[in-house]
Design an enzyme around this catalytic site. Structure first.
Site, short mmCIF file in Angstrom:
data_model
loop_
_atom_site.label_atom_id
_atom_site.label_comp_id
_atom_site.label_asym_id
_atom_site.label_seq_id
_atom_site.Cartn_x
_atom_site.Cartn_y
_atom_site.Cartn_z
N ASN A 45 8.89 -26.59 29.02
CA ASN A 45 7.61 -25.99 29.39
C ASN A 45 7.52 -24.52 29.04
O ASN A 45 6.42 -23.99 28.83
CB ASN A 45 7.33 -26.20 30.89
CG ASN A 45 6.94 -27.65 31.18
OD1 ASN A 45 6.71 -28.43 30.25
ND2 ASN A 45 6.86 -28.00 32.46
N ARG B 253 -6.17 -33.69 35.24
CA ARG B 253 -5.74 -32.40 34.69
C ARG B 253 -6.88 -31.61 34.03
O ARG B 253 -6.90 -31.37 32.81
CB ARG B 253 -4.57 -32.60 33.72
CG ARG B 253 -3.43 -33.34 34.39
CD ARG B 253 -2.26 -33.54 33.52
NE ARG B 253 -1.38 -32.39 33.47
CZ ARG B 253 -0.21 -32.38 32.85
NH1 ARG B 253 0.20 -33.44 32.22
NH2 ARG B 253 0.54 -31.31 32.86
N ASP C 85 7.71 -32.24 38.86
CA ASP C 85 8.47 -32.73 37.70
C ASP C 85 9.84 -33.28 38.08
O ASP C 85 10.55 -33.81 37.21
CB ASP C 85 8.63 -31.62 36.66
CG ASP C 85 7.33 -31.35 35.90
OD1 ASP C 85 6.36 -32.10 36.09
OD2 ASP C 85 7.28 -30.36 35.14
#
Ligand code: UD1
Length: 452
Positions: free
Chosen positions: A33, A131, A319
């Site tokens: 990320n 999202r 996550d």
């Protein structure tokens, strides 16, 4: 970088034989990320940028392709990526590429800051949730951008003829990681000061701020809920190393716990794993720090239930939720996992149940009754972290687990199989046709599954 997968009539499956004890040391890769956003942030700089510790992942290849499509020059050698964005020939990111990777929407911030205009396809939802990007768009509007959303494209132009975004005070309704990062990048080259309140505090946000500051940006407060960015007119060359991947490290910590194995891993930043380590301790597993950047998991045969609620950092990360659920499935007692960040991130539950777990879902809660044993089964990976959870469950289960949907796994874990093989695990990637021929394995129809 890995080559991109092409549609495959005979996709690979991962066969995992459970029950082996693991041992040894794992090298943790650079954070996915962070890599995705830092590579995009290099668009802000018209001189050479060198990024180190770049993980070799399908998602990283995709973000690289987006930069190349904008006219940026990339050169990769091992885990070093040299980026030169002195010329950006286009301000429009191609739909085919953006639609495959949500993180490519990040490009809107740097493009707008550098060129005064940007045209990026709306990224759309994915398997874990809708999202939206409303917070990103609202923040850019407050900084002086006209933003039109038409025909699935986000068209943004800096208002007025000065072509430069203006600093603004922006309060985020939710500490969105992507919105914080997009606005931070946009504000770096804006005129004046931008204050982002209720900002995301994730380590990857701090990594982005450190990377931008290494190029001459003026960002303070990253890692707290208020970030202040004093705009500068240009950025300069840098050489910067990406932080270690805390989600990968947490996955290996759970691997040690679930297989009753002692394994160590480095490099890590132990503070980035505080929430995961605390939960492992609640479950009965000890994690010890060795030196400044190494962790060792000390297993226990008495795993006990605990409750987990996913939250923005420094809370427990969404996550890591699926991987911990695999462990709780084998922990004695009842656990409650509440997923508060994404609305559809419990799709691994039916797959774990197929392996003998006892988990019920009610709204965004999973109620887990610990069972003494999982048994190998054919399962489908529904998203990136769910696929890691199934590998972990497979390593602990009796017999063979065959995992479909590996394109999810390949997006975000560098050499996962090789790393597990190095620890003594038994697993093998084979074409689906081979798995079918060997043992009458029947694939599950996964046509409806799309990439997150
Ligand atoms: C990033 C991570 C992802 C991680 C997530 C949460 C990357 C590339 N991905 O995703 O791995 O799971 O943070 O830690 O860094 N939201 C809104 N409106 C918006 C934006 C977000 O309501 O405008 C909501 C989302 O729907 C979601 C929540 O905020 O429910 C968190 O999303 P966000 O923090 O933005 O996650 P991403 O940046 O997409």
């Amino acid at each position: 970088m890995p080559t991109l997968p092409s549609p495959d009539a005979d996709p690979a499956v991962l066969q995992v034989w459970g029950g082996s004890s693991l041992q040894g040391h794992v090298k943790i890769s650079g954070a996915k990320n962070s890599a995705l956003v830092l590579i995009t942030a290099a668009l802000l700089c018209s001189e050479d940028c060198r990024l180190r510790n770049v993980p070799s992942l399908v998602d990283v290849t995709r973000i690289g392709q987006i930069l190349v499509s904008l006219g940026v020059k990339l050169k990769q050698q091992d885990d070093i990526l040299n980026i030169n964005a002195s010329t950006i020939s286009k301000s429009k990111a191609p739909y085919e590429l953006v639609s495959q990777l949500r993180a490519s929407f990040f490009a809107i911030g740097p493009l707008l800051a550098r060129l005064g205009s940007a045209c990026v396809p709306l990224p759309g939802g994915c398997t874990i949730g809708a999202r939206p990007v409303a917070l990103h768009v609202r923040g850019l509007q407050l900084m002086g951008a006209d933003v039109q959303i038409e025909h699935g494209m986000v068209n943004a132009h800096v208002r007025g003829n000065r072509g430069r975004l203006q600093g603004a005070k922006i309060y985020l309704d939710y500490p969105s990681v992507g919105a914080t990062e997009t606005l931070m990048m946009a504000a770096t080259l804006a005129q004046g000061e931008t204050i982002i309140e209720n900002a995301a505090q994730e380590p990857e946000v701090v990594d982005l701020a450190n990377f931008c500051n290494s190029m001459g940006a003026k960002i303070r407060g990253a890692g707290t809920n208020t970030i202040v960015i004093s705009g500068v007119s240009r950025l300069h060359s840098t050489d910067y190393s990406i932080i270690p991947d805390r989600v990968e490290a947490a996955t290996f910590l759970v691997a040690g716990a679930i297989t009753y194995s002692e394994i160590s891993m480095s490099p890590v930043v132990p503070e980035h794993l505080t929430a995961a380590i605390a939960k492992l301790q609640d479950i009965g597993v000890q994690v010890v720090t060795e030196g400044s950047d190494c962790l060792r998991v000390i297993p226990s045969h008495n795993l006990v239930a605990t409750d987990i609620e996913t939250l923005p950092y420094p809370g427990f990360p969404t996550d890591m939720q699926a991987q911990f659920m695999a462990l709780l499935a084998l922990s004695e007692g009842n656990s409650l996992v509440s997923e508060t960040v994404f609305e559809n991130r419990l799709r691994h539950v039916p797959e774990l149940n197929r392996m003998g777990a006892d988990i019920r879902v009610k709204n965004n809660h999973a109620i887990i009754r610990g069972v003494p044993l999982l048994t190998g089964a054919p399962v489908v990976a529904t998203d990136l972290r769910a696929s890691a959870a199934l590998v972990l469950a497979g390593l602990a289960a009796q017999g063979k687990t065959t995992i479909q949907g590996l394109h999810h796994l390949d997006r975000g874990y560098e050499n996962l199989e090789a790393k597990f093989l190095g620890l003594g695990a038994k697993l093998e990637r084979v074409p689906q046709s081979v798995a079918i021929a060997n043992d009458a394995f029947s694939p599950i129809n996964s046509d409806a599954l799309i990439s997150s």
